[in-house]
Write an enzyme that holds these catalytic residues in place. Structure first.
Site, PDB file in Angstrom:
ATOM      1  N   GLU A  10       0.875  -1.174   0.000  1.00 49.40           N
ATOM      2  CA  GLU A  10       0.000   0.000   0.000  1.00 49.40           C
ATOM      3  C   GLU A  10       0.913   1.226   0.000  1.00 49.40           C
ATOM      4  O   GLU A  10       1.747   1.356   0.888  1.00 49.40           O
ATOM      5  CB  GLU A  10      -0.877   0.057   1.256  1.00 49.40           C
ATOM      6  CG  GLU A  10      -1.534  -1.254   1.657  1.00 49.40           C
ATOM      7  CD  GLU A  10      -2.013  -1.199   3.110  1.00 49.40           C
ATOM      8  OE1 GLU A  10      -2.340  -0.102   3.604  1.00 49.40           O
ATOM      9  OE2 GLU A  10      -2.051  -2.256   3.741  1.00 49.40           O
ATOM     10  N   ASP A  95      -6.526   8.335   1.401  1.00 52.61           N
ATOM     11  CA  ASP A  95      -6.237   8.031   2.799  1.00 52.61           C
ATOM     12  C   ASP A  95      -5.896   9.358   3.473  1.00 52.61           C
ATOM     13  O   ASP A  95      -4.745   9.803   3.462  1.00 52.61           O
ATOM     14  CB  ASP A  95      -5.080   7.042   2.901  1.00 52.61           C
ATOM     15  CG  ASP A  95      -4.860   6.550   4.325  1.00 52.61           C
ATOM     16  OD1 ASP A  95      -5.540   7.062   5.228  1.00 52.61           O
ATOM     17  OD2 ASP A  95      -4.018   5.668   4.525  1.00 52.61           O
ATOM     18  N   GLU A 100      -3.918   6.944  -2.354  1.00 50.70           N
ATOM     19  CA  GLU A 100      -3.218   5.708  -2.008  1.00 50.70           C
ATOM     20  C   GLU A 100      -3.615   4.604  -2.970  1.00 50.70           C
ATOM     21  O   GLU A 100      -4.778   4.477  -3.365  1.00 50.70           O
ATOM     22  CB  GLU A 100      -3.531   5.285  -0.572  1.00 50.70           C
ATOM     23  CG  GLU A 100      -2.876   3.974  -0.157  1.00 50.70           C
ATOM     24  CD  GLU A 100      -2.902   3.726   1.347  1.00 50.70           C
ATOM     25  OE1 GLU A 100      -2.832   2.557   1.744  1.00 50.70           O
ATOM     26  OE2 GLU A 100      -2.983   4.711   2.119  1.00 50.70           O
ATOM     27  N   HIS A 156       3.408   0.763   2.917  1.00 53.32           N
ATOM     28  CA  HIS A 156       3.236  -0.405   3.774  1.00 53.32           C
ATOM     29  C   HIS A 156       3.312  -1.701   2.983  1.00 53.32           C
ATOM     30  O   HIS A 156       3.020  -1.732   1.782  1.00 53.32           O
ATOM     31  CB  HIS A 156       1.891  -0.327   4.501  1.00 53.32           C
ATOM     32  CG  HIS A 156       1.753   0.880   5.378  1.00 53.32           C
ATOM     33  ND1 HIS A 156       0.568   1.207   6.008  1.00 53.32           N
ATOM     34  CD2 HIS A 156       2.653   1.829   5.751  1.00 53.32           C
ATOM     35  CE1 HIS A 156       0.746   2.318   6.713  1.00 53.32           C
ATOM     36  NE2 HIS A 156       1.993   2.713   6.571  1.00 53.32           N
TER      37      HIS A 156
END
Length: 502
Positions: A10, A95, A100, A156
């Site tokens: 992500e 986000d 994102e 992430h």
């Protein structure tokens, strides 16, 4: 027992509205996502299904109270921000203050690279489409992690793991790995400290923003090991390790090694293969210290008294991984596992001998080489604002402006994939996971998909009073082998749901 496991990334992209420094980033991010959705989503636009999300569940065995949670942690609330599910199985959304892109679930490091790079092209198209709206200024997106004004945004990784693996083992064995992994997959940054005020260059964009060893938060008190326990799969069998400590990489080799080496270490942890005590005395301080020394001479003190550099600590994990693969797989080791081991060893060897020899493979080295060329040519000190502009320009997603893209075009960056492979991944889902089912349903039955998420697809069928939820709790079901023929044979969503119900 290899690099193969269910995983995904992500990435929150930095956003700038040119000529408007006070522009609202949430509005600009929504314009980017909505522009892409309007141009690419046919018929009905499926909403994101938040029902199965549980962002406050902690792997240490408790749930954080919603009353004390920071608002940024409540990702199970529909805030009305732009949100779209793509035919490649990915999610594109806002986000908070950033657009994102979350890749679909894949099972190999090379597929992570493929769908992560597809995300860069999606973001490029989205920004260009947003600029075509009447009255819109130029919106520029950056695949980076900080604005150098005190804000950091994430890149992430997610890895599916066995629930039976004690979380304490994950913390113990993964923390030293993450402290040292940056020497391979750091993205490089001009400036030190959260606001970048201290002059110099460091290996990682994210290192200075981590404050604790273990915790649930992702935007405040960022932990090296995140404890969010939201598996998006059968919770009795699996946990999803949510890794928030990585940088946003543009280099395909850096991304490939980042997830490939981590997948191998996770396999060793699950199999309880790591007997060595590699515990670091002060992991947060060590993380920053390693990042602040691009000469790679900074040592880390281990609990057993040894002092190792980041490279030497990585070599400890490499040696274990080589023994592990030989012991558990032997001649049956798959091609990507062997390739990750070979590249890991080569990169660490070259980092020890001459880090600049990896300017065609690793982001932090490629960026440093560029910066040193400018410094040498123009006589620039590290406090010169031009160097921070070069840092930003490296991560600009526009191929005509981004310095990374110029290096690729000049043949100065090695790649693992061709342009056509990445472009196909913008619209086509991976074939080996449930992302195939999700993506194909959105492509073929768009008018009747009311919502979807990682673990469900919800249909709104003619003549049915209630929505029809198709659960996809097993990440390995819903693959092309499992449902490809069925989807091809069903011309309508009604036919598909009927077939699945039998």
């Amino acid at each position: 027992m290899s690099v193969r496991r269910v995983m995904g990334t992500e990435v929150e992209y930095g956003i700038s509205v040119q000529g408007m420094p006070t522009a609202n980033p949430m509005v600009a991010s929504s314009q980017v996502v909505n522009a892409y959705a309007s141009a690419t989503v046919r018929a009905r636009r499926a909403r994101w299904d938040f029902e199965e999300e549980s962002p406050l569940r902690d792997a240490r065995g408790f749930d954080m109270s919603r009353q004390v949670a920071d608002p940024t942690q409540l990702t199970d609330e529909d805030l009305g921000l732009a949100n779209v599910i793509l035919t490649n199985g990915a999610r594109l959304y806002v986000d908070h203050a950033h657009p994102e892109y979350s890749t679909p679930e894949v099972v190999t490091p090379l597929d992570i690279v493929r769908w992560d790079k597809a995300g860069e092209l999606v973001m490029l198209d989205a920004a260009r489409l947003a600029q075509q709206l009447p009255g819109n200024p130029s919106i520029v997106l950056y695949k980076n992690n900080t604005d150098n004004k005190g804000a950091s945004y994430g890149a992430h990784e997610n890895y599916l793991m066995r629930r039976s693996t004690p979380f304490a083992d994950i913390v113990r064995h993964l923390t030293p790995f993450f402290v040292s992994r940056q020497v391979i997959c750091g993205a490089g940054r001009v400036g030190k400290g959260q606001d970048g005020r201290e002059d110099g260059y460091q290996i990682s964009q994210r290192a200075d923003f981590f404050e604790v060893e273990v915790g649930l938060e992702t935007t405040l008190k960022r932990p090296i090991i995140n404890t969010r326990d939201e598996p998006h799969a059968d919770p009795e069998k699996y946990r999803r390790l949510h890794v928030i400590i990585g940088d946003a990489n543009l280099s395909e080799i850096a991304t490939y090694l980042k997830v490939g080496t981590t997948a191998l270490v996770l396999s060793m942890i699950e199999e309880r293969f790591i007997g060595n005590d590699l515990t670091v005395d002060t992991p947060v301080a060590s993380l920053r210290a390693v990042s602040h020394d691009p000469t790679l001479r900074q040592t880390i003190t281990l609990s057993d008294g040894r002092r190792l550099t980041g490279i030497q600590l990585q070599l400890e994990y490499l040696d274990l991984a080589k023994k592990y693969v030989e012991d558990r797989l032997g001649a049956d080791a798959d091609e990507q596992t062997l390739d990750v081991l070979a590249r890991w060893e080569d990169v660490l060897d070259r980092l020890e001998r001459d880090p600049m020899s990896l300017a065609d493979q690793l982001d932090w080295v490629a960026k440093l080489k560029l910066l040193e060329q400018y410094r040498s040519r123009d006589g620039l000190e590290w406090d010169d604002a031009k160097l921070q502009l070069i840092d930003y320009q490296y991560s600009d997603v526009r191929p005509e402006k981004g310095l990374y893209h110029r290096l690729v075009k000049a043949g100065r960056i090695q790649r693992l994939l061709g342009d056509d492979e990445v472009e196909r991944a913008m619209t086509e889902p991976p074939e080996q996971t449930r992302a195939y089912f999700r993506g194909r349903c959105l492509e073929k039955y768009a008018a009747h998909v009311a919502a979807a998420s990682w673990d469900s697809v919800i249909f709104d069928l003619p003549g049915r009073e209630s929505l029809q939820r198709v659960p996809t709790m097993d990440p390995m079901r819903g693959s092309k082998a499992h449902v490809g023929g069925l989807i091809d044979a069903c011309d309508t969503a009604e036919a598909l749901v009927a077939a699945l119900s039998r």
